[in-house]
Scaffold this motif. Structure first.
Motif, PDB file in Angstrom:
ATOM      1  N   THR A  99      -9.439   0.831 -13.964  1.00 43.33           N
ATOM      2  CA  THR A  99      -9.470   2.283 -14.145  1.00 43.33           C
ATOM      3  C   THR A  99      -9.357   2.991 -12.809  1.00 43.33           C
ATOM      4  O   THR A  99      -8.587   3.944 -12.668  1.00 43.33           O
ATOM      5  N   GLN A 100     -10.116   2.533 -11.829  1.00 39.69           N
ATOM      6  CA  GLN A 100     -10.052   3.169 -10.518  1.00 39.69           C
ATOM      7  C   GLN A 100      -8.696   2.950  -9.868  1.00 39.69           C
ATOM      8  O   GLN A 100      -8.169   3.839  -9.204  1.00 39.69           O
ATOM      9  N   THR A 145      -5.762   2.667 -11.453  1.00 42.17           N
ATOM     10  CA  THR A 145      -4.795   3.582 -12.065  1.00 42.17           C
ATOM     11  C   THR A 145      -5.087   5.022 -11.665  1.00 42.17           C
ATOM     12  O   THR A 145      -4.154   5.818 -11.499  1.00 42.17           O
ATOM     13  N   ASP A 146      -6.367   5.376 -11.492  1.00 41.61           N
ATOM     14  CA  ASP A 146      -6.698   6.724 -11.024  1.00 41.61           C
ATOM     15  C   ASP A 146      -6.160   6.948  -9.618  1.00 41.61           C
ATOM     16  O   ASP A 146      -5.594   8.004  -9.327  1.00 41.61           O
ATOM     17  N   ASP A 147      -6.334   5.974  -8.746  1.00 44.39           N
ATOM     18  CA  ASP A 147      -5.821   6.092  -7.383  1.00 44.39           C
ATOM     19  C   ASP A 147      -4.302   6.235  -7.382  1.00 44.39           C
ATOM     20  O   ASP A 147      -3.741   7.035  -6.632  1.00 44.39           O
ATOM     21  N   THR A 183      -2.484   7.467  -9.799  1.00 45.92           N
ATOM     22  CA  THR A 183      -2.186   8.794 -10.333  1.00 45.92           C
ATOM     23  C   THR A 183      -2.386   9.864  -9.279  1.00 45.92           C
ATOM     24  O   THR A 183      -1.559  10.762  -9.119  1.00 45.92           O
ATOM     25  N   TYR A 184      -3.476   9.780  -8.538  1.00 49.00           N
ATOM     26  CA  TYR A 184      -3.752  10.771  -7.486  1.00 49.00           C
ATOM     27  C   TYR A 184      -2.713  10.687  -6.371  1.00 49.00           C
ATOM     28  O   TYR A 184      -2.290  11.706  -5.835  1.00 49.00           O
ATOM     29  N   GLN A 227       2.245  14.007 -13.572  1.00 51.58           N
ATOM     30  CA  GLN A 227       0.914  13.586 -13.986  1.00 51.58           C
ATOM     31  C   GLN A 227       0.881  13.221 -15.461  1.00 51.58           C
ATOM     32  O   GLN A 227       0.220  12.268 -15.856  1.00 51.58           O
ATOM     33  N   PHE A 280      -0.312   9.598 -16.582  1.00 45.77           N
ATOM     34  CA  PHE A 280      -1.410   9.386 -17.535  1.00 45.77           C
ATOM     35  C   PHE A 280      -0.924   8.639 -18.768  1.00 45.77           C
ATOM     36  O   PHE A 280      -1.634   7.794 -19.317  1.00 45.77           O
ATOM     37  N   ASN A 297      -3.965   6.685 -20.589  1.00 44.59           N
ATOM     38  CA  ASN A 297      -5.140   7.551 -20.497  1.00 44.59           C
ATOM     39  C   ASN A 297      -4.833   8.775 -21.352  1.00 44.59           C
ATOM     40  O   ASN A 297      -4.446   9.833 -20.868  1.00 44.59           O
TER      41      ASN A 297
END
Length: 127
Positions: free
Chosen positions: A5-6, A8-10, A12-13, A90, A94, A99
């Motif tokens: 999760t982290q 994929t978040d990184d 995405t950011y 984004q 996502f 997500n």
């Protein structure tokens, strides 16, 4: 250690930051080159021409006819379009990360922006 999760978040950011940075740099480059070009060419049209906004459908023909103010206006359009392009990137990021909650929120924000734009341009009449 980072979980999926982290990670994929990184990603995405980073995609959002890269999109915003690229849009900003392209916009500032177009505006800077357009301004220097306009000043070096003797400021055709005077200061009055520089303070008027060029209609959207005239930008490309004016740019092809080597009007430096068209490049300035293109830079402004790029700056205005950058958040929308970032929103689309984004939404894609996502969706690829599955997500769905944030993809739905992003799609809702995009829909609100599109409705606002449609109303402000007169494409949709509310009252």
């Amino acid at each position: 250690m980072m979980d999926d999760t982290q990670l994929t978040d990184d990603t995405t950011y980073r995609a959002a930051a890269a999109t915003l940075r690229a849009g900003m740099l392209a916009s500032f480059a177009a505006m800077s080159v357009g301004l220097v070009w306009w000043l070096l060419s003797g400021s055709p049209g005077g200061n009055g021409a520089a303070s008027r906004v060029m209609p959207f459908d005239h930008i490309m023909p004016e740019l092809l006819s080597l009007n430096p103010l068209a490049l300035l206006n293109l830079g402004v359009l790029l700056l205005l379009a950058t958040p929308g392009v970032t929103l689309i990137s984004q939404l894609i990021a996502f969706g690829m990360a599955r997500n769905w909650r944030f993809a739905a929120i992003t799609a809702l924000v995009g829909a609100i922006i599109l409705v606002s734009l449609s109303v402000s341009l007169g494409w949709v009449k509310l009252f």
